[in-house]
Motif scaffolding. Structure first.
Motif, PDB file in Angstrom:
ATOM      1  N   THR A  32      32.045  31.923  39.758  1.00 39.31           N
ATOM      2  CA  THR A  32      32.460  32.962  38.904  1.00 39.31           C
ATOM      3  C   THR A  32      30.985  32.990  38.048  1.00 39.31           C
TER       4      THR A  32
ATOM      5  N   GLU B 209      35.043  36.941  38.950  1.00 38.07           N
ATOM      6  CA  GLU B 209      35.179  36.125  39.785  1.00 38.07           C
ATOM      7  C   GLU B 209      35.052  36.542  41.264  1.00 38.07           C
TER       8      GLU B 209
ATOM      9  N   THR C  39      29.703  34.601  34.548  1.00 41.12           N
ATOM     10  CA  THR C  39      29.908  35.150  33.147  1.00 41.12           C
ATOM     11  C   THR C  39      28.607  35.776  32.525  1.00 41.12           C
TER      12      THR C  39
ATOM     13  N   LYS D  36      33.816  37.643  32.449  1.00 40.24           N
ATOM     14  CA  LYS D  36      33.866  36.646  33.382  1.00 40.24           C
ATOM     15  C   LYS D  36      34.272  37.418  34.816  1.00 40.24           C
TER      16      LYS D  36
END
Lengths: 116, 110
Positions: free
Chosen positions: A78, A22, A80, A20
Protein backbone atom coordinates in the motif's frame (compact mmCIF):
# COMPACT_ATOMS: atom_id res chain seq x y z
CA UNK A 1 0.09 -13.34 -18.02
CA UNK A 2 0.22 -12.49 -14.36
CA UNK A 3 -2.22 -9.91 -13.01
CA UNK A 4 -1.62 -6.97 -10.74
CA UNK A 5 -4.56 -4.92 -9.50
CA UNK A 6 -4.73 -1.45 -8.01
CA UNK A 7 -7.47 0.09 -5.96
CA UNK A 8 -8.95 2.60 -6.32
CA UNK A 9 -8.60 3.39 -10.00
CA UNK A 10 -9.57 7.01 -9.41
CA UNK A 11 -9.76 9.06 -6.25
CA UNK A 12 -10.54 12.69 -5.53
CA UNK A 13 -9.68 14.03 -2.12
CA UNK A 14 -9.44 17.37 -0.36
CA UNK A 15 -6.18 19.04 0.59
CA UNK A 16 -4.90 17.89 3.93
CA UNK A 17 -6.47 14.46 3.86
CA UNK A 18 -4.68 11.13 3.38
CA UNK A 19 -5.28 8.64 0.62
CA UNK A 20 -4.36 4.97 0.54
CA UNK A 21 -3.71 3.11 -2.70
CA UNK A 22 -3.52 -0.69 -2.76
CA UNK A 23 -1.47 -2.83 -5.11
CA UNK A 24 -2.14 -6.57 -5.22
CA UNK A 25 -0.51 -9.41 -7.11
CA UNK A 26 -3.41 -11.73 -7.86
CA UNK A 27 -1.79 -14.96 -8.97
CA UNK A 28 1.78 -14.88 -7.71
CA UNK A 29 3.69 -13.90 -4.63
CA UNK A 30 5.66 -10.69 -4.90
CA UNK A 31 8.37 -10.05 -2.35
CA UNK A 32 9.21 -6.86 -4.22
CA UNK A 33 6.85 -4.23 -5.58
CA UNK A 34 7.62 -0.85 -7.08
CA UNK A 35 5.70 2.42 -6.89
CA UNK A 36 5.89 4.89 -9.75
CA UNK A 37 4.51 8.31 -10.42
CA UNK A 38 3.71 9.63 -13.87
CA UNK A 39 3.00 13.21 -14.88
CA UNK A 40 1.08 13.94 -18.10
CA UNK A 41 3.00 13.02 -21.22
CA UNK A 42 6.05 12.03 -19.20
CA UNK A 43 7.59 8.69 -18.47
CA UNK A 44 7.34 6.78 -15.23
CA UNK A 45 9.38 7.96 -12.28
CA UNK A 46 10.31 5.39 -9.66
CA UNK A 47 9.32 6.57 -6.19
CA UNK A 48 10.23 3.61 -4.03
CA UNK A 49 10.89 -0.09 -3.85
CA UNK A 50 8.61 -1.98 -1.48
CA UNK A 51 9.99 -5.15 0.10
CA UNK A 52 7.80 -7.57 2.00
CA UNK A 53 8.56 -7.58 5.69
CA UNK A 54 11.03 -4.70 5.60
CA UNK A 55 11.16 -0.95 5.12
CA UNK A 56 10.72 0.51 1.69
CA UNK A 57 13.67 2.00 -0.16
CA UNK A 58 12.90 5.49 -1.41
CA UNK A 59 14.46 7.19 -4.41
CA UNK A 60 16.29 10.45 -3.94
CA UNK A 61 13.96 13.39 -3.53
CA UNK A 62 10.93 11.34 -2.49
CA UNK A 63 9.66 12.20 0.99
CA UNK A 64 9.25 9.00 2.96
CA UNK A 65 7.04 10.68 5.56
CA UNK A 66 4.69 11.91 2.88
CA UNK A 67 4.49 8.73 0.84
CA UNK A 68 4.13 5.89 3.32
CA UNK A 69 4.63 2.42 1.94
CA UNK A 70 3.64 -0.79 3.67
CA UNK A 71 4.25 -4.26 2.25
CA UNK A 72 2.68 -6.44 4.89
CA UNK A 73 2.08 -9.56 2.85
CA UNK A 74 3.45 -11.32 -0.22
CA UNK A 75 0.53 -10.09 -2.34
CA UNK A 76 -0.21 -6.59 -1.04
CA UNK A 77 1.63 -3.29 -0.91
CA UNK A 78 0.00 0.00 0.00
CA UNK A 79 1.00 3.59 -0.73
CA UNK A 80 -0.49 6.25 1.53
CA UNK A 81 -0.23 9.85 0.44
CA UNK A 82 -0.40 11.80 3.68
CA UNK A 83 -1.62 15.39 4.03
CA UNK A 84 -2.24 15.54 0.32
CA UNK A 85 -1.71 18.76 -1.62
CA UNK A 86 -2.82 19.65 -5.14
CA UNK A 87 0.75 19.11 -6.38
CA UNK A 88 0.42 15.46 -5.35
CA UNK A 89 -2.21 15.05 -8.06
CA UNK A 90 -0.78 12.51 -10.46
CA UNK A 91 -1.06 9.02 -11.88
CA UNK A 92 0.40 6.42 -9.53
CA UNK A 93 1.36 3.00 -10.89
CA UNK A 94 2.65 -0.04 -9.08
CA UNK A 95 4.44 -3.07 -10.42
CA UNK A 96 5.12 -6.43 -8.84
CA UNK A 97 8.15 -8.57 -9.44
CA UNK A 98 7.53 -12.24 -10.13
CA UNK A 99 10.74 -14.04 -9.21
CA UNK A 100 9.54 -17.25 -10.81
CA UNK A 101 11.19 -18.69 -13.89
CA UNK A 102 10.21 -15.71 -16.05
CA UNK A 103 11.56 -13.18 -13.53
CA UNK A 104 9.39 -10.37 -14.84
CA UNK A 105 7.68 -7.21 -13.60
CA UNK A 106 3.94 -6.88 -14.05
CA UNK A 107 2.28 -3.49 -13.89
CA UNK A 108 -0.96 -2.46 -12.26
CA UNK A 109 -3.58 -0.39 -14.12
CA UNK A 110 -2.74 2.76 -12.19
CA UNK A 111 -4.56 5.12 -9.83
CA UNK A 112 -5.39 8.67 -10.82
CA UNK A 113 -5.26 10.93 -7.77
CA UNK A 114 -6.77 14.40 -7.85
CA UNK A 115 -6.34 16.62 -4.82
CA UNK A 116 -8.68 19.62 -4.68
CA UNK B 1 21.89 12.50 -22.16
CA UNK B 2 19.31 9.97 -21.03
CA UNK B 3 20.53 6.44 -20.41
CA UNK B 4 17.64 5.12 -22.51
CA UNK B 5 16.77 6.93 -25.71
CA UNK B 6 13.82 6.15 -27.94
CA UNK B 7 13.07 7.25 -31.46
CA UNK B 8 10.93 8.56 -32.87
CA UNK B 9 9.14 10.43 -30.09
CA UNK B 10 5.97 10.64 -32.14
CA UNK B 11 4.86 8.51 -35.03
CA UNK B 12 1.77 8.61 -37.22
CA UNK B 13 1.07 5.73 -39.58
CA UNK B 14 -1.66 4.56 -41.90
CA UNK B 15 -3.44 1.35 -41.08
CA UNK B 16 -1.55 -1.60 -42.53
CA UNK B 17 1.89 0.01 -42.43
CA UNK B 18 4.94 -1.68 -40.97
CA UNK B 19 6.18 0.26 -37.93
CA UNK B 20 9.56 0.30 -36.23
CA UNK B 21 10.35 1.93 -32.89
CA UNK B 22 13.95 2.10 -31.77
CA UNK B 23 15.57 2.06 -28.34
CA UNK B 24 19.24 2.72 -27.57
CA UNK B 25 20.81 2.51 -24.16
CA UNK B 26 24.19 3.39 -22.74
CA UNK B 27 24.49 1.13 -19.71
CA UNK B 28 25.07 -2.55 -19.10
CA UNK B 29 21.77 -4.34 -18.80
CA UNK B 30 20.46 -7.71 -17.73
CA UNK B 31 17.14 -7.34 -19.58
CA UNK B 32 15.12 -4.95 -21.70
CA UNK B 33 11.35 -4.53 -21.60
CA UNK B 34 8.94 -3.18 -24.17
CA UNK B 35 5.78 -1.79 -22.58
CA UNK B 36 2.54 -0.46 -24.03
CA UNK B 37 0.50 2.27 -22.37
CA UNK B 38 -2.96 3.06 -23.68
CA UNK B 39 -4.66 6.44 -23.18
CA UNK B 40 -6.44 5.10 -20.10
CA UNK B 41 -3.06 4.75 -18.44
CA UNK B 42 -2.69 1.03 -17.79
CA UNK B 43 0.63 -0.50 -18.76
CA UNK B 44 1.00 -3.87 -20.45
CA UNK B 45 4.31 -5.66 -20.69
CA UNK B 46 4.80 -6.73 -24.31
CA UNK B 47 8.23 -8.33 -24.21
CA UNK B 48 11.16 -8.95 -21.96
CA UNK B 49 14.41 -9.60 -23.85
CA UNK B 50 17.96 -10.40 -22.91
CA UNK B 51 19.09 -11.56 -26.35
CA UNK B 52 17.90 -12.29 -29.86
CA UNK B 53 14.35 -11.90 -31.02
CA UNK B 54 10.82 -12.54 -29.78
CA UNK B 55 7.53 -12.59 -31.65
CA UNK B 56 3.98 -12.37 -30.41
CA UNK B 57 1.25 -12.03 -32.99
CA UNK B 58 1.99 -8.93 -35.08
CA UNK B 59 4.67 -7.71 -32.70
CA UNK B 60 8.36 -8.51 -33.03
CA UNK B 61 11.10 -7.35 -30.68
CA UNK B 62 14.81 -7.65 -31.32
CA UNK B 63 17.86 -6.77 -29.29
CA UNK B 64 21.54 -6.41 -30.15
CA UNK B 65 23.50 -6.48 -26.91
CA UNK B 66 26.81 -5.51 -28.52
CA UNK B 67 25.31 -2.43 -30.14
CA UNK B 68 23.10 -1.64 -27.12
CA UNK B 69 20.06 -1.34 -29.33
CA UNK B 70 16.58 -2.81 -29.50
CA UNK B 71 13.72 -2.45 -31.95
CA UNK B 72 10.01 -3.06 -31.69
CA UNK B 73 8.24 -3.83 -34.96
CA UNK B 74 4.52 -3.86 -35.60
CA UNK B 75 3.38 -5.55 -38.78
CA UNK B 76 0.06 -4.71 -40.45
CA UNK B 77 -0.60 -1.89 -38.01
CA UNK B 78 -4.14 -1.23 -36.83
CA UNK B 79 -5.78 1.76 -35.12
CA UNK B 80 -6.03 -0.26 -31.91
CA UNK B 81 -2.20 -0.28 -31.83
CA UNK B 82 -2.34 3.45 -31.09
CA UNK B 83 -0.63 3.87 -27.73
CA UNK B 84 2.60 4.97 -26.11
CA UNK B 85 5.36 2.38 -26.40
CA UNK B 86 8.00 2.49 -23.69
CA UNK B 87 11.42 0.87 -23.63
CA UNK B 88 12.77 0.08 -20.16
CA UNK B 89 16.03 -1.56 -19.14
CA UNK B 90 17.06 -3.47 -16.07
CA UNK B 91 20.53 -2.19 -15.35
CA UNK B 92 23.11 -4.68 -14.10
CA UNK B 93 24.08 -2.19 -11.40
CA UNK B 94 20.55 -1.48 -10.15
CA UNK B 95 19.18 -4.88 -9.27
CA UNK B 96 15.55 -5.15 -10.25
CA UNK B 97 14.87 -1.45 -10.83
CA UNK B 98 13.90 -0.34 -14.33
CA UNK B 99 15.15 2.73 -16.18
CA UNK B 100 12.60 4.03 -18.64
CA UNK B 101 12.82 5.71 -22.01
CA UNK B 102 10.59 8.69 -22.67
CA UNK B 103 8.24 6.69 -24.85
CA UNK B 104 7.08 6.77 -28.44
CA UNK B 105 3.56 8.00 -29.07
CA UNK B 106 2.06 6.04 -31.96
CA UNK B 107 -1.12 6.98 -33.79
CA UNK B 108 -2.42 4.65 -36.48
CA UNK B 109 -5.00 6.20 -38.77
CA UNK B 110 -7.70 4.10 -40.47
Amino acid sequence: GAVVSQHPSRVICKSGTSVKIECRSLDFQATTMFWYRQFPKQSLMLMATSNEGSKATYEQGVEKDKFLINHASLTLSTLTVTSAHPEDSSFYICSALDRGYRYEQYFGPGTRLTVT
Amino acid sequence: KNEVEQSPQNLTAQEGEFITINCSYSVGISALHWLQQHPGGGIVSLFMLSSGKKKHGRLIATINIQEKHSSLHITASHPRDSAVYICAVRRKSSGDKLTFGTGTRLAVRP
